[in-house]
Every structure is written in C-alpha cells, then in structure tokens.
Write an enzyme that holds these catalytic residues in place. Structure first.
Site, PDB file in Angstrom:
ATOM      1  N   GLU A 116      14.226  -5.695  -4.997  1.00 17.37           N
ATOM      2  CA  GLU A 116      15.480  -4.932  -5.030  1.00 17.37           C
ATOM      3  C   GLU A 116      15.257  -3.615  -5.761  1.00 17.37           C
ATOM      4  O   GLU A 116      14.209  -3.422  -6.401  1.00 17.37           O
ATOM      5  CB  GLU A 116      16.586  -5.766  -5.701  1.00 17.37           C
ATOM      6  CG  GLU A 116      17.008  -6.952  -4.840  1.00 17.37           C
ATOM      7  CD  GLU A 116      18.082  -7.823  -5.463  1.00 17.37           C
ATOM      8  OE1 GLU A 116      18.575  -7.504  -6.560  1.00 17.37           O
ATOM      9  OE2 GLU A 116      18.429  -8.840  -4.852  1.00 17.37           O
ATOM     10  N   HIS A 347      31.182  -3.243  -8.342  1.00 19.12           N
ATOM     11  CA  HIS A 347      30.407  -4.482  -8.169  1.00 19.12           C
ATOM     12  C   HIS A 347      30.177  -5.225  -9.479  1.00 19.12           C
ATOM     13  O   HIS A 347      30.284  -6.444  -9.519  1.00 19.12           O
ATOM     14  CB  HIS A 347      29.066  -4.091  -7.547  1.00 19.12           C
ATOM     15  CG  HIS A 347      28.147  -5.234  -7.271  1.00 19.12           C
ATOM     16  ND1 HIS A 347      28.437  -6.204  -6.352  1.00 19.12           N
ATOM     17  CD2 HIS A 347      26.922  -5.556  -7.784  1.00 19.12           C
ATOM     18  CE1 HIS A 347      27.431  -7.088  -6.299  1.00 19.12           C
ATOM     19  NE2 HIS A 347      26.507  -6.728  -7.175  1.00 19.12           N
ATOM     20  N   ARG A 382      22.811  -1.852 -14.962  1.00 16.97           N
ATOM     21  CA  ARG A 382      22.101  -3.145 -14.832  1.00 16.97           C
ATOM     22  C   ARG A 382      21.044  -3.070 -13.740  1.00 16.97           C
ATOM     23  O   ARG A 382      21.306  -2.615 -12.622  1.00 16.97           O
ATOM     24  CB  ARG A 382      23.109  -4.237 -14.458  1.00 16.97           C
ATOM     25  CG  ARG A 382      22.473  -5.562 -14.145  1.00 16.97           C
ATOM     26  CD  ARG A 382      23.522  -6.554 -13.700  1.00 16.97           C
ATOM     27  NE  ARG A 382      24.124  -6.129 -12.462  1.00 16.97           N
ATOM     28  CZ  ARG A 382      24.007  -6.780 -11.314  1.00 16.97           C
ATOM     29  NH1 ARG A 382      23.305  -7.890 -11.247  1.00 16.97           N
ATOM     30  NH2 ARG A 382      24.612  -6.332 -10.229  1.00 16.97           N
TER      31      ARG A 382
HETATM   32  P1  FAD Z   1      31.913 -15.713 -12.650  1.00 23.66           P
HETATM   33  O1  FAD Z   1      30.895 -16.349 -11.823  1.00 23.66           O
HETATM   34  O2  FAD Z   1      32.681 -14.607 -12.036  1.00 23.66           O
HETATM   35  O3  FAD Z   1      32.928 -16.833 -13.116  1.00 23.66           O
HETATM   36  C1  FAD Z   1      34.114 -16.492 -13.789  1.00 23.66           C
HETATM   37  C2  FAD Z   1      35.008 -17.698 -13.822  1.00 23.66           C
HETATM   38  O4  FAD Z   1      36.095 -17.483 -14.710  1.00 23.66           O
HETATM   39  C3  FAD Z   1      35.635 -18.056 -12.501  1.00 23.66           C
HETATM   40  O5  FAD Z   1      35.583 -19.453 -12.360  1.00 23.66           O
HETATM   41  C4  FAD Z   1      37.092 -17.609 -12.635  1.00 23.66           C
HETATM   42  O6  FAD Z   1      37.985 -18.279 -11.827  1.00 23.66           O
HETATM   43  C5  FAD Z   1      37.308 -17.901 -14.103  1.00 23.66           C
HETATM   44  N1  FAD Z   1      38.402 -17.160 -14.725  1.00 23.66           N
HETATM   45  C6  FAD Z   1      38.577 -15.819 -14.806  1.00 23.66           C
HETATM   46  N2  FAD Z   1      39.689 -15.524 -15.503  1.00 23.66           N
HETATM   47  C7  FAD Z   1      40.239 -16.704 -15.885  1.00 23.66           C
HETATM   48  C8  FAD Z   1      41.405 -17.078 -16.599  1.00 23.66           C
HETATM   49  N3  FAD Z   1      42.266 -16.170 -17.064  1.00 23.66           N
HETATM   50  N4  FAD Z   1      41.653 -18.382 -16.791  1.00 23.66           N
HETATM   51  C9  FAD Z   1      40.829 -19.345 -16.310  1.00 23.66           C
HETATM   52  N5  FAD Z   1      39.707 -19.043 -15.613  1.00 23.66           N
HETATM   53  C10 FAD Z   1      39.423 -17.747 -15.406  1.00 23.66           C
HETATM   54  N6  FAD Z   1      23.909 -11.004  -9.833  1.00 23.66           N
HETATM   55  C11 FAD Z   1      22.599 -11.318  -9.780  1.00 23.66           C
HETATM   56  O7  FAD Z   1      21.946 -11.453 -10.815  1.00 23.66           O
HETATM   57  N7  FAD Z   1      22.002 -11.493  -8.576  1.00 23.66           N
HETATM   58  C12 FAD Z   1      22.649 -11.364  -7.393  1.00 23.66           C
HETATM   59  O8  FAD Z   1      22.072 -11.555  -6.346  1.00 23.66           O
HETATM   60  C13 FAD Z   1      24.024 -11.013  -7.427  1.00 23.66           C
HETATM   61  N8  FAD Z   1      24.718 -10.827  -6.285  1.00 23.66           N
HETATM   62  C14 FAD Z   1      26.064 -10.591  -6.349  1.00 23.66           C
HETATM   63  C15 FAD Z   1      26.800 -10.492  -5.165  1.00 23.66           C
HETATM   64  C16 FAD Z   1      28.175 -10.325  -5.211  1.00 23.66           C
HETATM   65  C17 FAD Z   1      28.964 -10.221  -3.934  1.00 23.66           C
HETATM   66  C18 FAD Z   1      28.828 -10.241  -6.462  1.00 23.66           C
HETATM   67  C19 FAD Z   1      30.312 -10.071  -6.534  1.00 23.66           C
HETATM   68  C20 FAD Z   1      28.096 -10.303  -7.640  1.00 23.66           C
HETATM   69  C21 FAD Z   1      26.719 -10.480  -7.593  1.00 23.66           C
HETATM   70  N9  FAD Z   1      25.968 -10.569  -8.761  1.00 23.66           N
HETATM   71  C22 FAD Z   1      24.629 -10.863  -8.698  1.00 23.66           C
HETATM   72  C23 FAD Z   1      26.613 -10.562 -10.068  1.00 23.66           C
HETATM   73  C24 FAD Z   1      26.749 -12.009 -10.538  1.00 23.66           C
HETATM   74  O9  FAD Z   1      27.124 -12.823  -9.458  1.00 23.66           O
HETATM   75  C25 FAD Z   1      27.770 -12.153 -11.650  1.00 23.66           C
HETATM   76  O10 FAD Z   1      27.555 -11.204 -12.637  1.00 23.66           O
HETATM   77  C26 FAD Z   1      27.697 -13.542 -12.271  1.00 23.66           C
HETATM   78  O11 FAD Z   1      27.760 -14.517 -11.275  1.00 23.66           O
HETATM   79  C27 FAD Z   1      28.807 -13.714 -13.282  1.00 23.66           C
HETATM   80  O12 FAD Z   1      28.844 -15.051 -13.684  1.00 23.66           O
HETATM   81  P2  FAD Z   1      29.936 -15.490 -14.743  1.00 23.66           P
HETATM   82  O13 FAD Z   1      29.745 -16.948 -14.947  1.00 23.66           O
HETATM   83  O14 FAD Z   1      29.877 -14.604 -15.911  1.00 23.66           O
HETATM   84  O15 FAD Z   1      31.329 -15.188 -14.024  1.00 23.66           O
HETATM   85  C1  SIN Z   2      22.516  -7.912  -4.096  1.00 23.65           C
HETATM   86  O1  SIN Z   2      22.107  -8.915  -3.502  1.00 23.65           O
HETATM   87  O2  SIN Z   2      22.360  -6.757  -3.678  1.00 23.65           O
HETATM   88  C2  SIN Z   2      23.234  -8.092  -5.377  1.00 23.65           C
HETATM   89  C3  SIN Z   2      22.270  -8.221  -6.450  1.00 23.65           C
HETATM   90  C4  SIN Z   2      22.927  -7.957  -7.772  1.00 23.65           C
HETATM   91  O3  SIN Z   2      24.069  -7.542  -7.840  1.00 23.65           O
HETATM   92  O4  SIN Z   2      22.224  -8.150  -8.758  1.00 23.65           O
END
Ligand code: FAD
Ligand code: SIN
Length: 516
Positions: A116, A347, A382
């Site tokens: 990437e 994003h 990032r």
């Molecule tokens: P999340 O996975 O977003 O979980 C948050 C949780 O909190 C959810 O369950 C939500 O419902 C809950 N929540 C929120 N507010 C409340 C509330 N008030 N009360 C109760 N529950 C609540 N990163 C990478 O490293 N590699 C990738 O390939 C990548 N691809 C991505 C592709 C997409 C389309 C997106 C959107 C992001 C991508 N990212 C990637 C970023 C990565 O997915 C996120 O940064 C990471 O998954 C965040 O994890 P988290 O556990 O912090 O939050």
């Molecule tokens: C992607 O697959 O392009 C998302 C990767 C990331 O947000 O880290």
C-alpha cells in the site's frame, strides 16, 4: 443499574480484543461490552487492505517499517510509540491467528504480503479484501465462548459517569457510563471499576466518507465533555479512492492495495497524472494522492477521476479482490473493460483521546484504544494499514495495565441517576436529521482536504448555529440516540475546526492554503 469490573464501549477490534484478554485472564471478573448497533457493525468490519506487520526478514525489517511510519507521519509521530507498536506487531498477529483468524498464504507457512501507499516493501497481511470482517468474526466467536463477557448490542453510551476526588480536587476519575437501551428507550447506569473507550472514528462528520453510520466520534466527545485531553483532531485522513456514486453515503472503498497491485489513476480524458505530483506516483502516501485527486477534480469540474485496472489480469484481480469485483459488477462496472470512478472521502482520524503508552487517558480509570485514541503512532498522517496494528498492540497494553490497576480499584458508591425522560417527537426527529446533514455538508465544504482560515471560520459559525438548536432540544429533555449522536458530531466537528485554526504549519494530511 448494572455493575462491571470492566466496561468496554465498542465492539470493534480494539474493544473485543481487550475484553477477550481481560476476561480470559480474570475468569471471576465481569466484563460488559456495550455497543450501539448490531455487535458486528464497526469500522473494523469494513477494513479491506489488511494489517501492516513486519514478517519478511529477507526483504523487510522493523527499522524499515519504523522509517516508513515516521516519514508518513510528517515528523509528528512519537518515535518511542512507533518503535514498540511495530516491534510488538508479530506477537499480536500470532494471537489473532491463534484465535482462528485466517490470512492469505502464498504457500504453506508463508503469508502473502500486499503493498500500500507509503510502504517501501510488501508487508500487508490480509484476508482477500475483507480482512476486517475476518478479524471481527473471529473475535466475536471467541468472545461468545467467554462466560464472563456480556455483550449488550443496541446500547448507546451517552456520557461517562465521573467523580472529582475531594482529596485531590483536580483529579477526575471515571466510574462507568450512562447507557441508552435503544430497544426499551430506558437510560441505564453501568457502574464500573475500569472503563475502556473503543468507539472508533469520526467519518460521519463529513458528507462523503468511507465510514459506516456508527462512526460519529461518540467516545471522543464523551471523553472531551468529561475533561479528557483531545489531541491532533485537525489530522483527518481522506482515502484517495472511494467509489464515486452520486448521492450514495457511506462510500464503498476501493482499497489502496488495488493501486499496490498496479492500478493507475487517470483523468476523465484518460491521462495518468500522479507523476506530476510525486515520483512514487500512485503509491505516494495518502495525503499526497488525495490532494492530487482533489486538484484534478477541481480543475476538470468533474466529481471524480478514474482508477484503471484494465491492464491487470482479471483472474488475478478477482482472486485478490473478490469483494471489490463483486461490488463493481453489481453497478455494471467490469474492471477488465471499464475504469472505476473514484474520489477522496473522509476515512480515518489520526488524532483523538490522548493516551500514555499504556492507553491511560488523563482521567483516572479511563482507557482509550483504537481509532478513538491518540497514541502518537500516526503523527500527521497514518501509514496505510497501521491502524488495525495499533488497535491490537494498544488493546494488549491497556489489558496489561488495567489488570494491575483493578486489584486496587473499587466501585464508587455514589453515582447519580440520569433524569431526562422525554421521548422524541417526529418534528424533533426532522430537526435533528436536517442539522446532521447541514453539519456534514459544512465540514465537507469548509473543513475538507484543502482548508483556509476564512472557510474554517465559516464552518465554526455554522456549527455554532447547529449547536444552539441542538442544545435547546437537549435542554427540553429529549431522549434519543439520534440527538445524542448529533451532540457528539457537533463536539467533534468543533474540535476539528478549532484545532485546525490553531495549527500554524501544514503537515501530513493537514493542509491550509493560507499557510503555503
Ligand atoms: P471500530 O471498529 O469502529 O469499532 C467501534 C465500535 O464502537 C463499534 O462497535 C460501534 O458501534 C461502537 N460505538 C461507537 N459509539 C458508541 C456508543 N456511543 N455507544 C456504544 N457503542 C459505540 N485499517 C487498517 O489498518 N487496515 C485496513 O485495511 C483498513 N481498511 C479500512 C477500510 C474501511 C472502509 C474503513 C472505514 C476503515 C479501514 N481501516 C483500516 C481503519 C480501521 O478499520 C479502523 O481504524 C479500526 O477498525 C478501528 O477499530 P476500533 O475498534 O477502534 O473501532
Ligand atoms: C485500504 O484498504 O485502502 C484501507 C487501508 C487503511 O485504511 O489502512
């Protein structure tokens, strides 16, 4: 009222891996996870590209991954954090694999490594183009086996319960959270010894975003209202290649790994343009590619540019990117014949709740982990796929620290009840919906990829108007998750705008044209 030793807010990779380790280590403790939608719904579920982990000792090294992360971060990363996150990556990956997560292999025991933007070599471990879903499903399966974890889905945490120590009047500590049961509409009190915020990102602050509807910055806003330090909110990362479909939100992501696989960006009249912006062309870091696309879009007065995969073997493409192929097919795009219309979309948030190296916020007994936290890893930008890595490394660090702390923790006896009791009317629902849309378009137009002082000030004025109307509903005692979310979106949007106005130099994803 419910009591938990550990209250976890959020069921993405950060919250689930913390809960799992903690419950496993302390079988007699009670862990409650509250999550505001279906338990699977999260940014994690949509992660495509994968996890950046240094595994290939022949062509890669910790030092090289560290160097790439620091370079992407524009000089604002915390070097110590970068070092330990990258060094602890392989061990955390082994745990995910041990729990049952499957990642693509080239041959037996050798993982396929994707590439990437900003990475000097191939180092992205992935499960096709649905890595996040594989991780989310694996973690939920393990959590279900743990009798001392209770998951409360459709439970919306709306504010932290805090207490200011009389002995040390400056120190606030967290004793749990007020939670709206979205099915019964009752507000419940969850009292806990330790609370972890793992509420994810803020993409929904913008009109165009790759983030699902849950990404409204709730944890950051709750922590901010409770007095936590919130940092680097101006660094909102826009993904360069979200699928462009007029009036469709959230936008489907076309993974950066597709460019890592050889896809080219082209203007609507077919010309490649990235060479005019950066010698790394399509694989420059996201800030560079997103700004280049933004400029091309503004020049041509189109809403998108194209991503061209026509020269790539269809068989190979489909094998590596089945979800993307399926999505394109579903809207009539054959990737071997047609180019894919793409545009940047909000994003990832590089900032958030400031934590130390063990995930502690400045509020006692309150941890933050995952996308809602600012740990110092990402700096001003990032590096792709470093966020899933950060989440598992910090979940482990929070778990280790919280497990030491819990031995000396007790429940705080006096926690006040919530007293708002009015259900929402349909008129109020319309006001909330209208204001959410206005906020999102304001942020897209005035606080997007390219900012200016004048536009940021315009955004702030508009946010103040929305805030006034929303506060009135709040004062009237309206009780609804839509209103609580809007309140959070306003707080987060204001933080982004205010911190943008304060930044004096362009760095990474932050670009104010007045500072050129
Ligand atoms: P999340 O996975 O977003 O979980 C948050 C949780 O909190 C959810 O369950 C939500 O419902 C809950 N929540 C929120 N507010 C409340 C509330 N008030 N009360 C109760 N529950 C609540 N990163 C990478 O490293 N590699 C990738 O390939 C990548 N691809 C991505 C592709 C997409 C389309 C997106 C959107 C992001 C991508 N990212 C990637 C970023 C990565 O997915 C996120 O940064 C990471 O998954 C965040 O994890 P988290 O556990 O912090 O939050
Ligand atoms: C992607 O697959 O392009 C998302 C990767 C990331 O947000 O880290």
């Amino acid at each position: 009222m419910m009591r938990a030793d550990f209250l976890v807010v959020g069921s993405g990779i950060a919250g689930l891996s913390f809960a799992l380790k903690t419950a496993n280590h302390f079988p007699t403790s009670k862990v409650i996870i509250v999550t505001k939608a279906d338990k699977k719904e999260s940014n994690t579920k949509y992660a495509q590209g994968g996890i950046a982990v240094t595994l290939d000792s022949k062509n890669d090294s910790f030092d090289q991954h560290i160097k790439d992360t620091l370079k992407a971060g524009g000089g604002l990363c915390n070097k110590k954090v970068v070092k330990f996150v990258i060094q602890e990556g392989p061990e955390r990956l082994s745990e995910l694999i041990g729990w049952g997560a499957q990642f693509d292999k080239e041959k037996k025991d050798i993982y396929h490594l994707g590439k990437e933007g900003g990475h000097s070599t191939n180092r992205i471990i992935h499960h096709g183009d649905s890595t996040g879903l594989e991780i989310e499903k694996t973690l939920l399966k393990q959590v279900a086996k743990q009798p001392n974890i209770k998951i409360l889905s459709h439970h919306f945490a709306l504010d932290l319960i805090t207490h200011i120590s009389k002995k040390n009047s400056k120190k606030t500590s967290c004793c749990g959270a007020y939670v709206l049961n979205m099915k019964t509409n009752a507000i419940e009190k969850v009292v806990s010894k330790i609370t972890l915020l793992a509420t994810g990102g803020v993409g929904q602050v913008y009109e165009s975003t790759t983030n699902p509807l849950i990404a409204t910055g709730d944890g950051i806003a709750m922590a901010y209202r409770a007095g936590a330090e919130i940092k680097n909110m101006e660094f909102v990362q826009f993904h360069p290649t979200a699928l462009y479909q007029a009036n469709v939100s959230p936008s489907f992501l076309i993974s950066e790994a597709v460019r890592g696989f050889g896809a080219h960006l082209r203007t609507p009249d077919g010309k490649r343009f990235m060479i005019n912006y950066d010698p790394r062309e399509e694989l420059a870091t996201r800030d560079v590619v997103a700004r280049a696309i933004d400029k091309e879009i503004k020049k041509s007065e189109n809403h998108f540019v194209y991503l061209d995969c026509r020269h790539i073997s269809k068989k190979e493409f489909t094998k590596h990117f089945p979800t993307i192929t399926k999505k394109c097919n579903s809207i009539g795009i054959d990737i071997s014949k047609d180019m894919i219309p793409v545009a940047p979309a909000a994003h990832y948030l590089c900032g958030g709740i400031a934590t130390d190296n063990k995930g502690n916020s400045n509020i006692d007994n309150l941890y933050a982990c995952g996308e809602c936290a600012y740990t110092g890893l990402h700096g001003a930008n990032r590096l792709a796929s470093n966020s899933l890595l950060e989440a598992v490394v910090f979940a482990d660090r929070c778990y280790k620290d919280a497990n030491k702390k819990i031995k000396n923790s007790s429940y705080y006896q006096y926690t006040p009840d919530w007293n708002n009791e009015k259900p929402i009317s349909s008129k109020e629902k319309i006001i909330i919906k209208k204001n959410k849309k206005l906020l999102q378009s304001t942020m897209n137009n005035f606080a997007g990829i390219v900012r200016s002082k004048k536009n940021l000030q315009k955004a702030f004025k508009c946010l103040q108007v929305i805030d006034k109307e929303t506060k009135q509903l709040y004062k009237n005692g309206v009780k609804s998750s839509q209103l609580f979310e809007l309140r959070n979106l306003i707080d987060v949007a204001c933080l982004i705008v205010q911190q943008s106005l304060k930044r004096k130099k362009n760095k990474g994803v932050f670009y104010n044209e007045d500072l050129r």
